[in-house]
Design a protein around this motif. Structure first.
Motif, PDB file in Angstrom:
ATOM      1  N   GLY A 186      18.114 -22.682   4.651  1.00  0.00           N
ATOM      2  CA  GLY A 186      17.144 -22.029   3.691  1.00  0.00           C
ATOM      3  C   GLY A 186      15.793 -21.403   4.402  1.00  0.00           C
ATOM      4  N   PRO A 187      15.134 -20.472   3.744  1.00  0.00           N
ATOM      5  CA  PRO A 187      13.813 -20.069   4.287  1.00  0.00           C
ATOM      6  C   PRO A 187      12.590 -21.497   4.541  1.00  0.00           C
ATOM      7  CG  PRO A 187      14.325 -18.943   2.466  1.00  0.00           C
ATOM      8  CD  PRO A 187      15.514 -20.115   2.234  1.00  0.00           C
ATOM      9  N   PHE A 188      11.311 -20.538   4.968  1.00  0.00           N
ATOM     10  CA  PHE A 188      10.782 -21.709   5.152  1.00  0.00           C
ATOM     11  C   PHE A 188       9.809 -21.533   4.298  1.00  0.00           C
ATOM     12  CE2 PHE A 188       6.322 -22.676   6.173  1.00  0.00           C
ATOM     13  CZ  PHE A 188       6.362 -23.682   7.084  1.00  0.00           C
ATOM     14  N   ASP A 189       9.005 -22.878   3.346  1.00  0.00           N
ATOM     15  CA  ASP A 189       8.132 -22.267   2.212  1.00  0.00           C
ATOM     16  C   ASP A 189       7.061 -22.550   2.267  1.00  0.00           C
ATOM     17  OD1 ASP A 189       6.831 -22.157  -0.151  1.00  0.00           O
ATOM     18  OD2 ASP A 189       7.545 -24.277  -0.864  1.00  0.00           O
ATOM     19  N   GLY A 190       6.245 -21.535   1.928  1.00  0.00           N
ATOM     20  CA  GLY A 190       4.179 -21.679   3.141  1.00  0.00           C
ATOM     21  C   GLY A 190       4.058 -21.528   2.452  1.00  0.00           C
ATOM     22  N   ASN A 191       3.849 -22.353   0.752  1.00  0.00           N
ATOM     23  CA  ASN A 191       3.152 -22.281  -0.020  1.00  0.00           C
ATOM     24  C   ASN A 191       2.046 -23.449  -0.014  1.00  0.00           C
ATOM     25  OD1 ASN A 191       3.543 -19.701  -1.335  1.00  0.00           O
ATOM     26  ND2 ASN A 191       5.692 -20.531  -2.959  1.00  0.00           N
ATOM     27  N   THR A 192       0.639 -23.473  -0.492  1.00  0.00           N
ATOM     28  CA  THR A 192       0.079 -24.828  -0.330  1.00  0.00           C
ATOM     29  C   THR A 192      -0.714 -24.839  -1.618  1.00  0.00           C
ATOM     30  OG1 THR A 192      -1.546 -23.104   0.340  1.00  0.00           O
ATOM     31  CG2 THR A 192      -0.437 -24.534   2.014  1.00  0.00           C
ATOM     32  N   ILE A 193      -1.269 -26.002  -1.757  1.00  0.00           N
ATOM     33  CA  ILE A 193      -2.026 -26.183  -3.234  1.00  0.00           C
ATOM     34  C   ILE A 193      -3.297 -25.121  -3.355  1.00  0.00           C
ATOM     35  CG2 ILE A 193      -3.202 -27.838  -4.789  1.00  0.00           C
ATOM     36  CD1 ILE A 193      -1.555 -30.054  -2.636  1.00  0.00           C
TER      37      ILE A 193
END
Length: 451
Positions: free
Chosen positions: A185-192
């Protein structure tokens, strides 16, 4: 007014107890139980706010300006040169009588040199006493031995070669980690910060308009008190008091002879003898270049030395084992990242627009300041009578005779040495003159001196 800064020392102790009384305690005794005066300094207290401060002071309210009267100007007396000529003659010029001075004769006796016509013997005592002796060559004390080659064969192998047994090395286990599969799967680069951040619209800052410069209507006073009150008076240039330069010396022509030329007598000097070096005579015998090493040395044929390198071992053809006890006991675990622990905000954020105005900018009212009022007192009118510069100190002052320490020169001042206390102070007694009319014998007081 003797002040002692010495500490108590027991070098000059003669049994007398030191007195701690000073000259002030002896001459100025106390008068009853009198308390010292209380201080008029106000005690520090908290001052309450008394309202707005008024700009007027007691000096401004009570000051009454006086009418300024110009100071009378004293005219300068006109310079008038004195009549007559200045007498520049001195007592030295009047009483001095010049004398003719001749050459000074030397008081040193005439130099005499004792010379003789005898020939100098240049042969030193070292050459006269030293004689060359025919010396024989010393024989060598070295014992001549013929070279004997060794009968036994030289052993090439060493103890390491004899004791060393080659062994086959075991391959070490591999430290390479096991192959791991990458996450699908794709890399999740979301942060708080990206998810919780709210973008606000920025407005330009408030810029205060610049006030225009208003020049003053009054003319600028550039005159100083010196330029206003000073008036140049024409006068003559001062004459130089430097005496006229006169020629020093006589006008007689110079005689070409000097004292050195008159008294100098040339002497006959013989040339020094030149020392001729001895001629070099080469030796007739042939030089023997043979040495004991060249004569006794015998060459030997020696073969090359065998290498000490061990025999190469066999290489293993099996697969490489890269497993270790650390890899078997510590397998890789799948660890999830820990979430951020964030406290809930206790103060709510402002929702309105931000205004860049401060309380000073909003409440400040600009006022046009007027020129400051001068506090200079009015110039008093000078009185016509003379100024009385007499004071109470001048009329009532009586000069006192300065006291001299007797320790500097006791014999000249009329003092006699008595004793020395434990602190190192020397005491002197004044010698009083004899009085024939007095019957009583008075003892003079002891006076301390600086040690």
């Amino acid at each position: 007014r003797h002040r002692c800064c010495h500490r108590s020392t027991k070098i000059y102790d003669d049994g007398v107890q030191p007195s701690h009384k000073t000259e002030y305690l002896e001459k100025y005794p106390g008068y009853g139980n009198i308390c010292p005066p209380e201080s008029f300094k106000p005690k520090p207290k908290f001052q309450e706010d008394q309202g707005r401060m008024d700009g007027t002071t007691t000096f401004k309210s009570d000051y009454l300006p006086y009418e300024i009267v110009a100071r009378p100007f004293r005219p300068q007396a006109e310079y008038r040169p004195k009549s007559g000529k200045i007498d520049l003659g001195t007592i030295y010029q009047r009483d001095y009588s010049p004398h003719k001075v001749g050459p000074v004769t030397l008081a040193r006796p005439r130099e005499r040199k004792h010379t003789s016509g005898a020939k100098v013997d240049t042969i030193p005592t070292y050459r006269d006493h030293y004689r060359l002796w025919k010396s024989q060559r010393t024989e060598s004390c070295k014992v001549e031995r013929e070279y004997e080659p060794p009968s036994e064969r030289f052993g090439n192998p060493s103890t390491f070669q004899d004791d060393y047994i080659p062994r086959q090395p075991n391959p070490p286990p591999s430290c390479k980690p096991c192959e791991t599969k990458l996450p699908e799967g794709p890399f999740d680069g979301n942060t708080i910060h990206r998810s919780a951040y709210v973008v606000h619209e920025m407005k330009p800052l408030y810029v205060r308009p610049r006030e225009e410069y208003k020049p003053s209507d009054q003319p600028f006073e550039d005159l100083t008190t010196h330029q206003r009150d000073f008036k140049g008076m024409p006068g003559e240039q001062a004459k130089s008091c430097k005496p006229e330069s006169k020629k020093l010396g006589s006008d007689d022509p110079f005689k070409g002879t000097t004292e050195f030329q008159d008294r100098y007598q040339p002497y006959l000097v013989t040339a020094p003898e030149f020392h001729k070096p001895r001629e070099y005579v080469p030796p007739t015998d042939k030089m023997d270049l043979k040495s004991s090493h060249r004569l006794d040395y015998i060459k030997h044929k020696v073969g090359p030395r065998a290498p000490i390198k061990p025999a190469p071992g066999r290489k293993s053809t099996g697969p490489f084992q890269g497993k270790t006890t650390t890899k078997e006991d510590y397998p890789a675990w799948s660890i999830c990242p820990r979430g951020l622990i964030k406290n809930e905000p206790q103060i709510q954020k402002a929702t309105g627009k931000f205004s860049s105005l401060t309380t000073f900018r909003s409440h400040y009212i600009p006022h046009q300041a007027g020129p400051a009022q001068s506090c200079k007192p009015a110039q008093a009118v000078a009185q016509a009578g003379p100024f009385k510069d007499e004071t109470l100190y001048r009329t009532e002052y009586t000069p006192k005779k300065p006291e001299v320490c007797p320790g500097q020169d006791p014999d000249a001042l009329g003092y006699v040495y008595v004793n020395t206390d434990s602190q190192g102070h020397k005491f002197y007694r004044q010698v009083s003159p004899e009085r024939p009319s007095s019957n009583c014998s008075s003892v003079p007081e002891e006076i301390p001196a600086v040690s």
